[in-house]
Scaffold this active site. Sequence first.
Site, PDB file in Angstrom:
ATOM      1  N   ARG A  37       0.843  -1.364  -0.061  1.00 17.83           N
ATOM      2  CA  ARG A  37      -0.008   0.116  -0.192  1.00 17.83           C
ATOM      3  C   ARG A  37       0.875   1.403   0.008  1.00 17.83           C
ATOM      4  O   ARG A  37       0.495   2.185  -0.668  1.00 17.83           O
ATOM      5  CB  ARG A  37      -0.914  -0.043   1.197  1.00 17.83           C
ATOM      6  CG  ARG A  37      -1.988  -0.997   1.315  1.00 17.83           C
ATOM      7  CD  ARG A  37      -3.016  -0.961   2.230  1.00 17.83           C
ATOM      8  NE  ARG A  37      -4.168  -1.686   2.125  1.00 17.83           N
ATOM      9  CZ  ARG A  37      -4.900  -2.142   3.237  1.00 17.83           C
ATOM     10  NH1 ARG A  37      -4.821  -1.952   4.337  1.00 17.83           N
ATOM     11  NH2 ARG A  37      -6.127  -2.913   2.771  1.00 17.83           N
ATOM     12  N   LYS A 195     -19.959 -17.713   3.109  1.00 19.90           N
ATOM     13  CA  LYS A 195     -21.580 -17.357   3.355  1.00 19.90           C
ATOM     14  C   LYS A 195     -22.120 -16.748   2.350  1.00 19.90           C
ATOM     15  O   LYS A 195     -21.643 -15.737   1.900  1.00 19.90           O
ATOM     16  CB  LYS A 195     -21.476 -16.682   4.870  1.00 19.90           C
ATOM     17  CG  LYS A 195     -21.377 -17.557   6.004  1.00 19.90           C
ATOM     18  CD  LYS A 195     -21.416 -16.789   7.598  1.00 19.90           C
ATOM     19  CE  LYS A 195     -21.084 -17.447   8.473  1.00 19.90           C
ATOM     20  NZ  LYS A 195     -21.332 -16.986   9.732  1.00 19.90           N
ATOM     21  N   GLY A 348      -9.172  -9.892   0.058  1.00 18.95           N
ATOM     22  CA  GLY A 348      -7.916 -10.267   0.686  1.00 18.95           C
ATOM     23  C   GLY A 348      -7.583 -11.653   0.229  1.00 18.95           C
ATOM     24  O   GLY A 348      -6.624 -12.156  -0.264  1.00 18.95           O
TER      25      GLY A 348
END
Length: 394
Positions: A37, A195, A348
């Site tokens: 980053r 999920k 991620g």
Amino acid sequence: MQFKRLTDLDIAGKRVFIRADLNVPQDDTLAITDDTRIRASVPAIRHCLKAGAAVMVTSHLGRPTEGELRPEDSLAPIAARLSALLGCEVPLVRDWVDGGFAVAPGEVVLLENCRCNKGEKKDDETLAQKMAKLCDVYVNDAFGTAHRAEATTHGIARFAPVACAGPLLADELDALGKALGSPRRPLVAIVAGSKVSTKLTILESLAAKVDQLIVGGGIANTFMAAAGLPIGRSLAEPDLVGQARRIMEAMRARGASVPLPVDVAVANELSAHARGNKVSVDAVQPDDMILDIGPRTAAQLSSVIAEAGTVVWNGPVGVFEYDQFAGGTRVLAASIALSSAFSIAGGGDTLAAIAKFGVTDQIGYISTGGGAFLEFLEGRTLPAVAALEARAQA
């Protein structure tokens, strides 16, 4: 999306305030373990320095308590890494909201962790106005926080004399707009995860846009159950089977589809030592756990990707951390890498899979934002972007 871009502005001699995303991982000694980053934020800073601007940069780091600055919350390690990357000293300024620090044209300072300022997370207007007075030009170059309305991401953009997007933010928005706003067809989306509930709004939003919606992981198990297939002890959400069925029906009604697995990799336990067995989807046993797609499914999905014009990827299709359940994600990653389609990937676990299978340089665009990437896929308005758009129209 219409917004001003840093690269289009004359900033010579001006005070430029850059909101970057320098929230990097650190070990127990506060040493930076991944500076991706920071490196991604360097082009905006270099552009401003080269143009002769007086540059101020700030970012959040971790989850500090407002009004407090603990050693682990300090941007000191980031200042040191920025100094090395830029080849010049980057002083760290602690109490900066009310000004009182000096930065000349051609110089850069790093302003201490912005989330330590009281009112930052609540987008306090008084705080935002104070920060706006520090600069002539405000630059948002932090896509990873664009979904948050905070003082340094949203409020300051309302009050700064000029508000614009930095190159990193602009590139993200251009790539996402290309993928979802005006995609080359067929548009294929891969959405996987444990999920359905955590990505339900994404699935519903994409179901109205894409030509093929590939689901994986626990999400695929729920869709398989909705199609009447056995899933054994696999991770799934029975209470969302109805919603999964409605998504499939809605896509089928407009000529699109949700290609479900025809074979899967199963095991009796999830561990590094578990033996993965490849079985047809109708042969899953009550004690089985589905942990990856099978080779026939991977081949079929590879063909879908090969014909795609645009691919949006969020989430691995199996437990790729274990090699015996990594085959499906490996094949999809390779297929996306070899495809002529424009591809954009984010999240991620997705980035970890891309790195593991060595296809980083073959993905069209890799998003630096986690939550912001997902909210864009959901079709939500990103507050930080909305503020820049409003200022561009003023």
